[in-house]
Scaffold this motif. Structure first.
Motif, PDB file in Angstrom:
ATOM      1  N   VAL A 393       0.889  -1.082  -0.195  1.00 31.40           N
ATOM      2  CA  VAL A 393       0.071  -0.041   0.036  1.00 31.40           C
ATOM      3  C   VAL A 393       1.029   1.247   0.041  1.00 31.40           C
ATOM      4  CG1 VAL A 393      -1.681   1.441   1.466  1.00 31.40           C
ATOM      5  CG2 VAL A 393      -2.041  -1.180   1.123  1.00 31.40           C
ATOM      6  N   GLN A 394       1.824   1.192   0.834  1.00 28.28           N
ATOM      7  CA  GLN A 394       2.726   2.481   0.578  1.00 28.28           C
ATOM      8  C   GLN A 394       3.370   2.498  -0.453  1.00 28.28           C
ATOM      9  OE1 GLN A 394       5.222   1.587   4.140  1.00 28.28           O
ATOM     10  NE2 GLN A 394       3.849   2.413   5.887  1.00 28.28           N
ATOM     11  N   ALA A 395       3.688   1.591  -1.117  1.00 26.38           N
ATOM     12  CA  ALA A 395       4.564   1.715  -2.371  1.00 26.38           C
ATOM     13  C   ALA A 395       3.612   2.358  -3.464  1.00 26.38           C
ATOM     14  CB  ALA A 395       5.001   0.346  -3.103  1.00 26.38           C
ATOM     15  N   GLY A 396       2.369   1.916  -3.611  1.00 26.88           N
ATOM     16  CA  GLY A 396       1.352   2.373  -4.756  1.00 26.88           C
ATOM     17  C   GLY A 396       0.715   3.528  -4.130  1.00 26.88           C
ATOM     18  N   TRP A 397       0.617   3.878  -2.990  1.00 24.83           N
ATOM     19  CA  TRP A 397      -0.265   5.269  -2.525  1.00 24.83           C
ATOM     20  C   TRP A 397       0.031   6.403  -3.405  1.00 24.83           C
ATOM     21  CZ3 TRP A 397      -4.839   4.000  -0.413  1.00 24.83           C
ATOM     22  CH2 TRP A 397      -5.555   5.174   0.208  1.00 24.83           C
ATOM     23  N   PRO A 398       1.166   6.727  -3.426  1.00 22.66           N
ATOM     24  CA  PRO A 398       1.452   8.153  -4.126  1.00 22.66           C
ATOM     25  C   PRO A 398       0.993   8.337  -5.539  1.00 22.66           C
ATOM     26  CG  PRO A 398       3.416   7.074  -3.014  1.00 22.66           C
ATOM     27  CD  PRO A 398       2.388   6.280  -2.987  1.00 22.66           C
ATOM     28  N   GLU A 399       0.707   7.139  -6.345  1.00 20.12           N
ATOM     29  CA  GLU A 399       0.076   7.438  -7.352  1.00 20.12           C
ATOM     30  C   GLU A 399      -1.272   7.068  -7.365  1.00 20.12           C
ATOM     31  OE1 GLU A 399      -0.356   8.182 -10.957  1.00 20.12           O
ATOM     32  OE2 GLU A 399       1.705   8.095 -10.202  1.00 20.12           O
ATOM     33  N   SER A 400      -2.240   8.001  -7.509  1.00 16.29           N
ATOM     34  CA  SER A 400      -3.657   8.167  -7.307  1.00 16.29           C
ATOM     35  C   SER A 400      -4.343   6.877  -8.202  1.00 16.29           C
ATOM     36  CB  SER A 400      -4.537   9.287  -7.459  1.00 16.29           C
ATOM     37  OG  SER A 400      -4.131   9.799  -9.031  1.00 16.29           O
ATOM     38  N   ASP A 401      -3.628   6.658  -9.388  1.00 14.86           N
ATOM     39  CA  ASP A 401      -4.487   5.734 -10.482  1.00 14.86           C
ATOM     40  C   ASP A 401      -4.193   4.371  -9.716  1.00 14.86           C
ATOM     41  OD1 ASP A 401      -4.636   7.834 -12.091  1.00 14.86           O
ATOM     42  OD2 ASP A 401      -3.101   7.519 -13.174  1.00 14.86           O
ATOM     43  N   LEU A 402      -3.616   4.144  -8.826  1.00 10.79           N
ATOM     44  CA  LEU A 402      -3.087   2.686  -8.404  1.00 10.79           C
ATOM     45  C   LEU A 402      -4.016   2.429  -7.072  1.00 10.79           C
ATOM     46  CD1 LEU A 402       0.644   2.192  -8.911  1.00 10.79           C
ATOM     47  CD2 LEU A 402      -1.106   1.572 -10.328  1.00 10.79           C
ATOM     48  N   ARG A 403      -4.605   3.377  -6.617  1.00 11.67           N
ATOM     49  CA  ARG A 403      -5.185   3.295  -5.192  1.00 11.67           C
ATOM     50  C   ARG A 403      -6.374   2.168  -5.054  1.00 11.67           C
ATOM     51  NH1 ARG A 403      -5.172   9.452  -2.795  1.00 11.67           N
ATOM     52  NH2 ARG A 403      -2.660   9.576  -2.728  1.00 11.67           N
ATOM     53  N   HIS A 404      -7.324   2.115  -6.187  1.00 15.33           N
ATOM     54  CA  HIS A 404      -8.329   1.204  -6.140  1.00 15.33           C
ATOM     55  C   HIS A 404      -7.491   0.019  -6.365  1.00 15.33           C
ATOM     56  CE1 HIS A 404     -10.619   4.634  -6.309  1.00 15.33           C
ATOM     57  NE2 HIS A 404     -12.063   4.051  -5.861  1.00 15.33           N
ATOM     58  N   GLU A 405      -6.530  -0.462  -7.003  1.00  6.63           N
ATOM     59  CA  GLU A 405      -6.005  -1.653  -7.105  1.00  6.63           C
ATOM     60  C   GLU A 405      -5.392  -2.410  -5.912  1.00  6.63           C
ATOM     61  OE1 GLU A 405      -3.143  -1.704 -10.040  1.00  6.63           O
ATOM     62  OE2 GLU A 405      -4.334  -0.567 -11.525  1.00  6.63           O
ATOM     63  N   LEU A 406      -5.247  -1.449  -4.703  1.00  6.46           N
ATOM     64  CA  LEU A 406      -4.821  -1.771  -3.601  1.00  6.46           C
ATOM     65  C   LEU A 406      -5.463  -2.168  -2.551  1.00  6.46           C
ATOM     66  CD1 LEU A 406      -2.209   1.299  -3.154  1.00  6.46           C
ATOM     67  CD2 LEU A 406      -1.732  -0.959  -4.192  1.00  6.46           C
ATOM     68  N   LEU A 407      -7.013  -2.362  -2.880  1.00  7.29           N
ATOM     69  CA  LEU A 407      -8.067  -2.674  -1.969  1.00  7.29           C
ATOM     70  C   LEU A 407      -7.879  -4.181  -1.446  1.00  7.29           C
ATOM     71  CD1 LEU A 407     -11.291  -1.146  -3.677  1.00  7.29           C
ATOM     72  CD2 LEU A 407     -10.023  -0.311  -1.596  1.00  7.29           C
ATOM     73  N   PRO A 408      -7.292  -5.255  -2.383  1.00  2.29           N
ATOM     74  CA  PRO A 408      -7.037  -6.485  -1.660  1.00  2.29           C
ATOM     75  C   PRO A 408      -6.112  -6.403  -0.595  1.00  2.29           C
ATOM     76  CG  PRO A 408      -7.079  -6.619  -4.239  1.00  2.29           C
ATOM     77  CD  PRO A 408      -7.359  -5.074  -3.692  1.00  2.29           C
ATOM     78  N   ASP A 409      -4.853  -5.696  -0.786  1.00  2.00           N
ATOM     79  CA  ASP A 409      -3.766  -5.533  -0.017  1.00  2.00           C
ATOM     80  C   ASP A 409      -4.427  -4.831   1.509  1.00  2.00           C
ATOM     81  OD1 ASP A 409      -1.496  -6.290  -1.592  1.00  2.00           O
ATOM     82  OD2 ASP A 409      -2.278  -4.724  -2.775  1.00  2.00           O
ATOM     83  N   ILE A 410      -5.206  -3.974   1.179  1.00  2.00           N
ATOM     84  CA  ILE A 410      -5.915  -3.209   2.532  1.00  2.00           C
ATOM     85  C   ILE A 410      -6.629  -4.304   3.367  1.00  2.00           C
ATOM     86  CG2 ILE A 410      -7.401  -1.425   3.182  1.00  2.00           C
ATOM     87  CD1 ILE A 410      -6.518   0.208   0.828  1.00  2.00           C
ATOM     88  N   ALA A 411      -7.350  -5.104   2.653  1.00  2.00           N
ATOM     89  CA  ALA A 411      -8.266  -6.049   3.373  1.00  2.00           C
ATOM     90  C   ALA A 411      -7.234  -7.296   4.027  1.00  2.00           C
ATOM     91  CB  ALA A 411      -9.120  -6.751   2.064  1.00  2.00           C
ATOM     92  N   THR A 412      -6.351  -7.434   3.245  1.00  2.00           N
ATOM     93  CA  THR A 412      -5.260  -8.376   3.848  1.00  2.00           C
ATOM     94  C   THR A 412      -4.768  -7.860   5.041  1.00  2.00           C
ATOM     95  OG1 THR A 412      -4.719  -9.448   1.818  1.00  2.00           O
ATOM     96  CG2 THR A 412      -3.147  -9.851   3.580  1.00  2.00           C
ATOM     97  N   GLY A 413      -4.382  -6.567   5.037  1.00  2.00           N
ATOM     98  CA  GLY A 413      -3.822  -5.980   6.221  1.00  2.00           C
ATOM     99  C   GLY A 413      -4.658  -5.967   7.469  1.00  2.00           C
ATOM    100  N   MET A 414      -5.826  -5.703   7.080  1.00  2.00           N
ATOM    101  CA  MET A 414      -7.000  -5.278   8.289  1.00  2.00           C
ATOM    102  C   MET A 414      -7.191  -6.852   8.863  1.00  2.00           C
ATOM    103  SD  MET A 414      -9.636  -2.582   6.331  1.00  2.00           S
ATOM    104  CE  MET A 414     -10.534  -2.820   8.157  1.00  2.00           C
ATOM    105  N   ALA A 415      -6.910  -7.860   7.984  1.00  2.00           N
ATOM    106  CA  ALA A 415      -7.099  -9.193   8.514  1.00  2.00           C
ATOM    107  C   ALA A 415      -6.067  -9.626   9.583  1.00  2.00           C
ATOM    108  CB  ALA A 415      -7.297 -10.203   7.568  1.00  2.00           C
ATOM    109  N   LEU A 416      -4.689  -9.011   9.278  1.00  2.00           N
ATOM    110  CA  LEU A 416      -3.756  -9.413  10.292  1.00  2.00           C
ATOM    111  C   LEU A 416      -3.886  -8.869  11.528  1.00  2.00           C
ATOM    112  CD1 LEU A 416      -0.781  -9.299   7.664  1.00  2.00           C
ATOM    113  CD2 LEU A 416      -1.762 -11.107   8.625  1.00  2.00           C
ATOM    114  N   GLY A 417      -4.752  -7.727  11.756  1.00  2.00           N
ATOM    115  CA  GLY A 417      -4.830  -6.983  12.909  1.00  2.00           C
ATOM    116  C   GLY A 417      -3.811  -6.197  13.496  1.00  2.00           C
ATOM    117  N   GLY A 418      -3.777  -5.822  14.702  1.00  2.00           N
ATOM    118  CA  GLY A 418      -2.409  -4.935  14.992  1.00  2.00           C
ATOM    119  C   GLY A 418      -2.479  -3.336  14.491  1.00  2.00           C
ATOM    120  N   ARG A 419      -1.390  -3.054  14.634  1.00  2.00           N
ATOM    121  CA  ARG A 419      -1.276  -1.561  14.335  1.00  2.00           C
ATOM    122  C   ARG A 419      -1.486  -1.375  12.471  1.00  2.00           C
ATOM    123  NH1 ARG A 419       3.459  -0.810  11.580  1.00  2.00           N
ATOM    124  NH2 ARG A 419       5.133  -2.689  11.591  1.00  2.00           N
ATOM    125  N   ARG A 420      -1.132  -2.604  11.899  1.00  2.18           N
ATOM    126  CA  ARG A 420      -1.443  -2.518  10.386  1.00  2.18           C
ATOM    127  C   ARG A 420      -3.056  -2.340  10.247  1.00  2.18           C
ATOM    128  NH1 ARG A 420       2.098  -6.785  11.023  1.00  2.18           N
ATOM    129  NH2 ARG A 420       4.213  -6.520  10.457  1.00  2.18           N
TER     130      ARG A 420
END
Length: 825
Positions: A393-420
């Motif tokens: 997410v941090q690698a792709g976030w500066p480019e706005s065109d890639l942000r919606h492609e990062l939704l699976p990574d966001i879901a995976t990070g939320m499933a891991l719990g903790g600070r992520r």
């Protein structure tokens, strides 16, 4: 020049900075003697020494004898203590060279001539001398060894050898082989240049320079380039022999070459040849002979970056990439060139090996935005493959065109719990506000449960700099976030809490927060109490390895019984039947390697968390890997140094290596997600090196005094025990950080960025864990005598287990016991 560029790559430098408190006085003396040149100066800046060279030296920064110093506008430029320094050499004092080199105690005696008249003495008859007198054995009388044949040969050549006295040994194309480096001060060449033979040599050198200049002026490129000698470079010994013509010149060498015979020219001739070469390079480029022009830049002028820029300027990207990688130029430059050349797999491999994606993307955006976007997408895929959803997410976030492609990574990070999970929730709300995500954010900010502190803190830190897409929701979350920052123990420092409060207050409801205090009203939880843990035992399962991956997740390796994922109460959340006795944790936390030793072979499986199926990897025929890795390349220690291994088809290949010089013996290696250190023995003695993992860059090094009990923490702190005293020093400044009394029979080991002491002299065994080697004790673990304890630290969580089944997890930040389990079948 960025500060990090000073510590990586190969470039010309005009001097070196030495810190005797880090390197030791003996090492500094030796390195000054080895790199001393004609017209060199030794300057003093505070307690540091600056060796200003007579002519620039081209050297790899990581292998430099000291910190490289560059002349820019007549100023000595170098980074020191995080600040870029620019010193005027005329304002610095010359150091006492004799005192620095340890020659201050030498006594200089002036010999007086013998008397011209002998005193009156009785004359004694002398026997008649033989017709052929025997030459006196002056070497034996003076205690001098046998004559060196090479010196006698050089003397005969100087006395009139028909082949002349100037030659150079031939190496590879456009290079000369490096010979053994003599003692610069007392070399034969330097002695001869102080004798009448200097004039003879000077005339030969002048004829060579005149002939070479004439060839270049007449544009006889073949003869000129084959006869030209390289300038600059680290080089080897001085030589009296000029180079023999090369066989042929087709272009620059693919890899950096070294100069074995450096002709002792002065700065005037050096400058003349340099200008001749530059003019030739410009003419060759204008004629379209790019390979020959690049040869002049790289091999003759020892400026490979100029050759690379020449190729890139004319669109020859593949040749530029090959040259940049072979000559050890900036990794970001290598990645960018390979990408522009169309070899994307090579660009990704170099970027992963050298941590150069960020700089390469930034550099590529200035020349080709579409290519930079594609490279950023590959960077996201590489982090995703490494099991690092937050990194993706941090690698792709500066480019706005890639942000919606990062939704699976966001879901995976939320499933891991903790600070992520907290950080990922803020990212999700910035592109998809409302719905379940908004409700989860409201509950998280209002929640006061201790278990949610890391996640809540991470969410507020991200929300402070990342507004949500819905202005109404953003105002609501900012308002309750401001009130949450007033709670004690939420943030790690008062400054951090005030910064978050200031950013959120600008977007919060003004009427609600108007009466709230702007400063810190409650004292943050600054407890330094040592956590006391009594480790349970007598479990039913044999524990080989265990590591806490979050406040509510523990991964346990049970040998042939497989691997289990437990919660803090011991309930099994998932199990895998893959045999494992080692757990290698990726820095991102979303992936682990399961290792099982089968004699000299390590059987490996990759497991993506939280739920996945282990993937079989090729067996590793080497020693056991380190406990942490970057998510793509496990690290092993072998006879060829520290090696980063990359999975390529059905085998492993070395993508990077350190400390691979012959004769280097590695004793200890400690690594975390941010730092790595090693203790090793080389020809210079016992040394400690400290790297920054992200780059990787060498951040500190120093000579060590060998002790029976000594370890080096991952962040470069040397811990030594002498009898009952334990001292902690830092490689960064070699200053004493801590000095404490311990039992002389205690056992010392590293754990994470800190250390652990095991004392078995009392009725019970006591393991004391120091999160920072120079800081206070964080945890006391009590257990029965004779029990084998294994501590591990990952992301601020200490896991201590014993093979009989006892396990405990402690949150080192909050100094709180999280879990204490006895594992059963």
């Amino acid at each position: 020049m960025p500060t990090d560029a000073w510590f990586v790559g190969q470039r010309p430098c005009d001097g070196f900075l030495f810190d005797r408190s880090v390197l030791g006085a003996d090492t500094v003396r030796r390195r000054i003697r080895e790199h001393w040149q004609d017209d060199s100066r030794l300057l003093r800046w505070n307690e540091l020494l600056i060796l200003l060279l007579g002519s620039p030296a081209d050297i790899r920064s990581e292998r430099a004898p000291g910190l490289p110093v560059h002349l820019d506008g007549g100023k000595l430029c170098f980074p020191w203590a995080g600040v870029q320094q620019a010193l005027d050499p005329s304002h610095l004092q010359d150091a006492d060279l004799w005192s620095v080199l340890g020659w201050a105690d030498l006594v200089l005696e002036i010999l007086a001539p013998a008397p011209t008249a002998l005193p009156d003495e009785d004359v004694t008859a002398v026997p008649e001398t033989p017709a052929t007198p025997t030459a006196p054995d002056l070497r034996s009388d003076a205690g001098v060894g046998e004559a060196i044949r090479s010196l006698a040969k050089s003397k005969r050549e100087l006395e009139g050898s028909p082949r002349g006295v100037v030659r150079a040994r031939r190496g590879g194309q456009g290079s000369f082989s490096r010979g053994p480096r003599p003692e610069p001060r007392w070399s034969l060449v330097r002695l001869l240049m102080r004798t009448p033979a200097k004039d003879v040599l000077g005339r030969r050198h002048k004829r060579y320079v005149d002939d070479l200049t004439r060839m270049f002026e007449q544009q006889d490129w073949d003869s000129a380039l084959r006869s030209a000698i390289a300038l600059g470079g680290e080089g080897g010994a001085l030589s009296l022999r000029l180079p023999r013509p090369r066989d042929t010149v087709r272009g620059p060498a693919d890899r950096r070459t070294t100069v074995g015979g450096s002709v002792p020219y002065g700065p005037t001739l050096q400058s003349h040849l340099s200008e001749v070469y530059r003019q030739a390079a410009r003419r060759l480029e204008s004629e379209g002979q790019l390979q020959l022009a690049a040869f002049v830049h790289a091999d003759l002028l020892q400026q490979p970056l100029a050759a690379v820029e020449l190729f890139e300027r004319h669109g020859v990207h593949e040749r530029a990439a090959t040259l940049a990688e072979g000559w050890s130029l900036s990794p970001a430059l290598v990645v960018r060139l390979w990408w522009r050349a169309g070899n994307r797999s090579r660009a990704v491999s170099v970027g992963r090996a050298r941590g150069a994606f960020a700089a390469a993307v930034q550099a590529l955006e200035r020349v080709d935005r579409d290519a930079a976007l594609a490279l950023r997408r590959e960077w996201v895929a590489e982090r995703r493959q490494a099991g690092d959803p937050l990194g993706a997410v941090q690698a792709g976030w500066p480019e706005s065109d890639l942000r919606h492609e990062l939704l699976p990574d966001i879901a995976t990070g939320m499933a891991l719990g903790g600070r992520r999970a907290g950080t990922m929730l803020a990212h999700l709300l910035s592109i998809q506000p409302g719905g379940p995500a908004a409700d989860a954010a409201r509950r998280l900010v209002r929640d006061e449960a201790p278990d949610a502190v890391p996640q809540r803190r991470a969410f507020l830190l991200a929300l402070a700099v990342m507004p949500t897409a819905d202005p109404v929701l953003d105002r609501e979350l900012a308002t309750i976030g401001v009130m949450a920052t007033l709670r004690a123990g939420l943030f790690e420092s008062s400054r951090e809490a005030m910064d978050v409060r200031r950013d959120l207050r600008r977007r919060a409801d003004g009427l609600v927060v108007a009466d709230l205090p702007r400063g810190q009203t409650q004292r943050l939880d600054a407890r330094v109490d040592t956590v006391q843990v009594e480790l349970p035992g007598d479990g039913q399962a044999h524990v080989y390895d265990a590591v806490a991956l979050g406040l509510n997740t523990v991964l346990v390796a049970l040998g042939e019984l497989g691997v289990r994922l437990l919660d803090r109460r011991g309930k099994v959340r998932a199990r895998w039947d893959t045999p494992a006795d080692r757990i290698l944790v990726a820095d991102g936390g979303g992936q682990v390697l399961l290792a099982r030793s089968r004699g000299p072979v390590q059987v490996l499986h990759r497991l993506d968390l939280p739920m996945s199926t282990p993937v079989t990897l090729p067996p590793l025929r080497s020693g056991p890997p380190l406990d942490t890795y970057d998510g793509a390349r496990p690290i092993v220690i072998g006879d060829d140094g520290i090696q980063w291994l990359e999975h390529h088809h059905n085998r492993w290949r070395v993508s990077w290596a350190e400390l691979k010089d012959p004769g280097t013996r590695i004793y200890q290696v400690a690594r975390t997600a941010t730092s790595m250190s090693a203790v090793f023995a080389s020809a210079e003695g016992l040394q400690g090196w400290h790297w920054d993992v992200a780059s990787p860059l060498l951040r500190g090094r120093g000579l060590l005094e060998p002790e029976d009990t000594m370890v080096l923490t991952a962040r470069g702190e040397v811990v030594q025990r002498v009898e009952d005293r334990l001292s902690v020093t830092s490689l960064a400044g070699a200053h004493a950080c801590a000095d404490r009394t311990v039992h002389p029979q205690s056992t010392l080991c590293t754990v994470g960025d800190g250390m652990a002491l095991l004392d078995e002299t009392g009725p019970d065994a006591l393991l004391t864990v120091f999160p920072a080697a120079a800081g206070p004790a964080g945890v006391h673990v009590h257990t029965a005598m004779g029990v084998e304890l294994h501590p591990r630290i990952h992301e601020g969580l200490l896991t201590v287990f014993e093979p009989t089944g006892g396990l405990a997890v402690v949150d080192l930040r909050r100094r709180e016991l999280i879990a204490r389990l006895t594992l059963g079948l």
